[in-house]
Write a protein that holds these residues in place. Structure first.
Motif, PDB file in Angstrom:
ATOM      1  N   ALA A 260      14.253  -5.318   1.536  1.00  0.00           N
ATOM      2  CA  ALA A 260      13.403  -4.940   0.403  1.00  0.00           C
ATOM      3  C   ALA A 260      12.993  -3.488   0.589  1.00  0.00           C
ATOM      4  CB  ALA A 260      12.167  -5.832   0.321  1.00  0.00           C
ATOM      5  N   VAL A 261      13.159  -2.677  -0.449  1.00  0.00           N
ATOM      6  CA  VAL A 261      12.893  -1.242  -0.355  1.00  0.00           C
ATOM      7  C   VAL A 261      11.906  -0.834  -1.448  1.00  0.00           C
ATOM      8  CG1 VAL A 261      13.900   1.070  -0.406  1.00  0.00           C
ATOM      9  CG2 VAL A 261      15.215  -0.837   0.556  1.00  0.00           C
ATOM     10  N   PHE A 262      10.908  -0.062  -1.064  1.00  0.00           N
ATOM     11  CA  PHE A 262       9.947   0.502  -2.007  1.00  0.00           C
ATOM     12  C   PHE A 262       9.994   2.018  -1.871  1.00  0.00           C
ATOM     13  CE2 PHE A 262       7.625  -3.400  -3.043  1.00  0.00           C
ATOM     14  CZ  PHE A 262       7.962  -4.215  -1.970  1.00  0.00           C
ATOM     15  N   ARG A 263      10.210   2.732  -2.976  1.00  0.00           N
ATOM     16  CA  ARG A 263      10.104   4.196  -3.009  1.00  0.00           C
ATOM     17  C   ARG A 263       9.123   4.525  -4.120  1.00  0.00           C
ATOM     18  NH1 ARG A 263      15.461   3.306  -2.046  1.00  0.00           N
ATOM     19  NH2 ARG A 263      16.240   4.141  -0.071  1.00  0.00           N
ATOM     20  N   VAL A 264       7.909   4.846  -3.755  1.00  0.00           N
ATOM     21  CA  VAL A 264       6.844   4.964  -4.742  1.00  0.00           C
ATOM     22  C   VAL A 264       5.972   6.179  -4.468  1.00  0.00           C
ATOM     23  CG1 VAL A 264       6.802   2.468  -5.152  1.00  0.00           C
ATOM     24  CG2 VAL A 264       5.319   3.459  -3.400  1.00  0.00           C
ATOM     25  N   ASP A 265       5.291   6.641  -5.518  1.00  0.00           N
ATOM     26  CA  ASP A 265       4.309   7.713  -5.388  1.00  0.00           C
ATOM     27  C   ASP A 265       2.960   7.109  -5.002  1.00  0.00           C
ATOM     28  OD1 ASP A 265       5.636   9.436  -8.288  1.00  0.00           O
ATOM     29  OD2 ASP A 265       6.227   9.518  -6.177  1.00  0.00           O
ATOM     30  N   PHE A 266       2.111   7.919  -4.411  1.00  0.00           N
ATOM     31  CA  PHE A 266       0.802   7.425  -4.020  1.00  0.00           C
ATOM     32  C   PHE A 266      -0.114   7.152  -5.216  1.00  0.00           C
ATOM     33  CE2 PHE A 266       1.469   7.350   0.300  1.00  0.00           C
ATOM     34  CZ  PHE A 266       1.890   8.542   0.840  1.00  0.00           C
ATOM     35  N   ASN A 267       0.245   7.670  -6.392  1.00  0.00           N
ATOM     36  CA  ASN A 267      -0.581   7.382  -7.571  1.00  0.00           C
ATOM     37  C   ASN A 267      -0.107   6.127  -8.291  1.00  0.00           C
ATOM     38  OD1 ASN A 267       1.773   8.510  -8.496  1.00  0.00           O
ATOM     39  ND2 ASN A 267       0.801   9.794 -10.041  1.00  0.00           N
ATOM     40  N   ASP A 268       0.818   5.370  -7.665  1.00  0.00           N
ATOM     41  CA  ASP A 268       1.270   4.091  -8.188  1.00  0.00           C
ATOM     42  C   ASP A 268       0.922   2.981  -7.206  1.00  0.00           C
ATOM     43  OD1 ASP A 268       4.279   5.695  -9.387  1.00  0.00           O
ATOM     44  OD2 ASP A 268       2.411   5.287 -10.464  1.00  0.00           O
ATOM     45  N   CYS A 269       1.091   1.743  -7.627  1.00  0.00           N
ATOM     46  CA  CYS A 269       1.014   0.572  -6.737  1.00  0.00           C
ATOM     47  C   CYS A 269      -0.390   0.303  -6.185  1.00  0.00           C
ATOM     48  CB  CYS A 269       1.988   0.689  -5.563  1.00  0.00           C
ATOM     49  SG  CYS A 269       3.686   1.028  -6.046  1.00  0.00           S
ATOM     50  N   SER A 270      -1.418   0.911  -6.786  1.00  0.00           N
ATOM     51  CA  SER A 270      -2.814   0.680  -6.362  1.00  0.00           C
ATOM     52  C   SER A 270      -3.096   1.152  -4.941  1.00  0.00           C
ATOM     53  CB  SER A 270      -3.179  -0.808  -6.500  1.00  0.00           C
ATOM     54  OG  SER A 270      -2.976  -1.268  -7.811  1.00  0.00           O
ATOM     55  N   PHE A 271      -2.474   2.262  -4.552  1.00  0.00           N
ATOM     56  CA  PHE A 271      -2.805   2.859  -3.261  1.00  0.00           C
ATOM     57  C   PHE A 271      -4.270   3.269  -3.238  1.00  0.00           C
ATOM     58  CE2 PHE A 271       1.623   3.132  -2.120  1.00  0.00           C
ATOM     59  CZ  PHE A 271       1.600   3.183  -0.728  1.00  0.00           C
ATOM     60  N   ARG A 272      -4.882   3.149  -2.063  1.00  0.00           N
ATOM     61  CA  ARG A 272      -6.267   3.580  -1.873  1.00  0.00           C
ATOM     62  C   ARG A 272      -6.269   4.884  -1.082  1.00  0.00           C
ATOM     63  NH1 ARG A 272      -5.655  -1.790  -0.889  1.00  0.00           N
ATOM     64  NH2 ARG A 272      -5.323  -1.412   1.355  1.00  0.00           N
ATOM     65  N   ARG A 273      -7.110   5.812  -1.489  1.00  0.00           N
ATOM     66  CA  ARG A 273      -7.197   7.095  -0.803  1.00  0.00           C
ATOM     67  C   ARG A 273      -8.533   7.210  -0.071  1.00  0.00           C
ATOM     68  NH1 ARG A 273      -7.022  12.285  -4.432  1.00  0.00           N
ATOM     69  NH2 ARG A 273      -9.127  11.576  -4.878  1.00  0.00           N
ATOM     70  N   LEU A 274      -8.466   7.679   1.167  1.00  0.00           N
ATOM     71  CA  LEU A 274      -9.666   7.853   1.973  1.00  0.00           C
ATOM     72  C   LEU A 274      -9.631   9.238   2.595  1.00  0.00           C
ATOM     73  CD1 LEU A 274     -12.216   6.725   3.382  1.00  0.00           C
ATOM     74  CD2 LEU A 274     -10.713   5.902   5.221  1.00  0.00           C
ATOM     75  N   VAL A 275     -10.698  10.006   2.381  1.00  0.00           N
ATOM     76  CA  VAL A 275     -10.830  11.316   2.998  1.00  0.00           C
ATOM     77  C   VAL A 275     -11.853  11.202   4.120  1.00  0.00           C
ATOM     78  CG1 VAL A 275     -11.386  13.746   2.641  1.00  0.00           C
ATOM     79  CG2 VAL A 275     -10.341  12.414   0.786  1.00  0.00           C
ATOM     80  N   THR A 276     -11.412  11.468   5.342  1.00  0.00           N
ATOM     81  CA  THR A 276     -12.313  11.350   6.475  1.00  0.00           C
ATOM     82  C   THR A 276     -12.072  12.500   7.440  1.00  0.00           C
ATOM     83  OG1 THR A 276     -12.911   9.982   8.389  1.00  0.00           O
ATOM     84  CG2 THR A 276     -10.675   9.719   7.537  1.00  0.00           C
ATOM     85  N   GLY A 277     -13.105  13.308   7.670  1.00  0.00           N
ATOM     86  CA  GLY A 277     -12.982  14.449   8.576  1.00  0.00           C
ATOM     87  C   GLY A 277     -11.868  15.384   8.128  1.00  0.00           C
ATOM     88  N   ASP A 278     -10.905  15.605   9.016  1.00  0.00           N
ATOM     89  CA  ASP A 278      -9.804  16.516   8.725  1.00  0.00           C
ATOM     90  C   ASP A 278      -8.577  15.804   8.184  1.00  0.00           C
ATOM     91  OD1 ASP A 278     -10.615  18.378  11.712  1.00  0.00           O
ATOM     92  OD2 ASP A 278     -11.293  18.672   9.639  1.00  0.00           O
ATOM     93  N   TYR A 279      -8.730  14.526   7.827  1.00  0.00           N
ATOM     94  CA  TYR A 279      -7.563  13.751   7.435  1.00  0.00           C
ATOM     95  C   TYR A 279      -7.681  13.174   6.027  1.00  0.00           C
ATOM     96  CZ  TYR A 279      -6.786  14.095  12.415  1.00  0.00           C
ATOM     97  OH  TYR A 279      -6.621  14.589  13.679  1.00  0.00           O
TER      98      TYR A 279
END
Length: 317
Positions: free
Chosen positions: A64-83
């Motif tokens: 099974a292969v997924f090639r997706v953008d981070f603005n698809d598929c309900s990705f969660r974004r977390l900004v913490t410190g320098d990352y």
């Protein structure tokens, strides 16, 4: 921006992979990710994998292969410190006849945050504004399209059943179309890659001009079934089929939004309404739209590129 795997998540991922006798690989890029799950000794049905809300971009009997953008598929974004981190879950939803148990597998990509990067206050990066949630899918099927293919090897001249679909949660009915498809011997297309055209000119099944390839009658507007006759291109090698899938208004067919195939002794025919087959007349020239508004300007997420494969075509026994 340099990508690296979050160490703790990788250890967890490997432990789960060993548990299900499978191997999961991540390729984190600045704006997208590739997730590949390869079947080991388990009896998992690869079509049942989901990355967040997304179906596999492609799947076979063993992968099974997924090639997706981070603005698809309900990705969660977390900004913490320098990352800057993007997280999601690879889930397997076991069916009643599956011998593998359902499980959830973390997917994490972490990047060094650029010094001049700050989050926008109203950043809708993870929503599909105005069109609901659309999920595209393409896969190899068995002969009657009732389930996934059991083999990815096809004899020259035999038929390769392909199904493309789009899910339509919280959205008005849509028509799934294949705008273009080419075969190549590489997973990634390069400008100088040799290709074999299958669908071109905005939905014309050009391969049907010289073969028995055809679109099958629709069962649902959101699904498209293609019987592709195995060709000589890439014979004996791994072959990948690169397609652009489009979800469109069911009443909005025109010369650039259509599914046409060539029928011997009859000419080009429109799959969805034979009476309007004149929309296919341009298949032997150049199909252009009179519309001034492009599909990309309608909304984000109505078109999706996908890769199917690898599959192998062999000489007829």
């Amino acid at each position: 921006m340099m990508a690296f795997f979050w160490q703790q998540a990788v250890v967890w991922s490997l432990a789960v992979a060993m548990l299900v006798n499978a191997d999961m690989k991540l390729d984190c890029r600045p704006d997208a990710v590739t997730v590949v799950w390869t079947k080991g000794k388990s009896q998992a049905d690869t079509s049942l994998f989901r990355l967040g809300s997304c179906f596999p971009t492609s799947f076979s009997a063993t992968e099974a292969v997924f090639r997706v953008d981070f603005n698809d598929c309900s990705f969660r974004r977390l900004v913490t410190g320098d990352y800057l981190m993007y997280t999601n879950d690879l889930t397997y939803g076991s069916s009643s006849d599956s011998q593998s148990l359902a499980f959830t597998h973390p997917v994490v990509c972490a990047f060094e945050r650029p010094k001049d990067w700050y989050p926008m206050i109203y950043d809708p990066v993870f929503s599909t504004h105005g069109v609901g949630h659309l999920v595209f899918h393409i896969g190899l099927m068995n002969d009657d399209f009732s389930g996934p293919a059991e083999s990815t090897t096809f004899a020259l001249g035999s038929f390769i059943p392909i199904m493309a679909s789009v899910s339509q949660e919280t959205h008005q009915p849509l028509l799934l179309l294949l705008e273009e498809c080419v075969a190549a011997t590489t997973r990634e297309l390069q400008p100088d890659s040799p290709v074999y055209p299958i669908i071109a000119n905005k939905g014309c099944l050009v391969d049907s001009r010289m073969s028995g390839s055809k679109f099958e009658p629709r069962q649902k507007s959101s699904e498209l079934h293609l019987s592709l006759q195995a060709f000589r291109f890439g014979l004996g090698e791994e072959v990948f089929i690169h397609c652009k899938l489009v979800a469109w208004d069911t009443d909005g067919l025109d010369s650039t939004k259509k599914a046409c195939h060539y029928v011997k002794d009859h000419g080009w025919e429109l799959l969805d309404n034979y009476a309007y087959s004149t929309l296919c007349d341009c298949c032997d020239s150049d199909c252009k739209s009179r519309r001034t508004r492009s599909i990309q300007s309608v909304s984000h997420g109505v078109a999706q590129k996908a890769v199917l494969g690898p599959l192998t075509i062999t000489e007829t026994p």
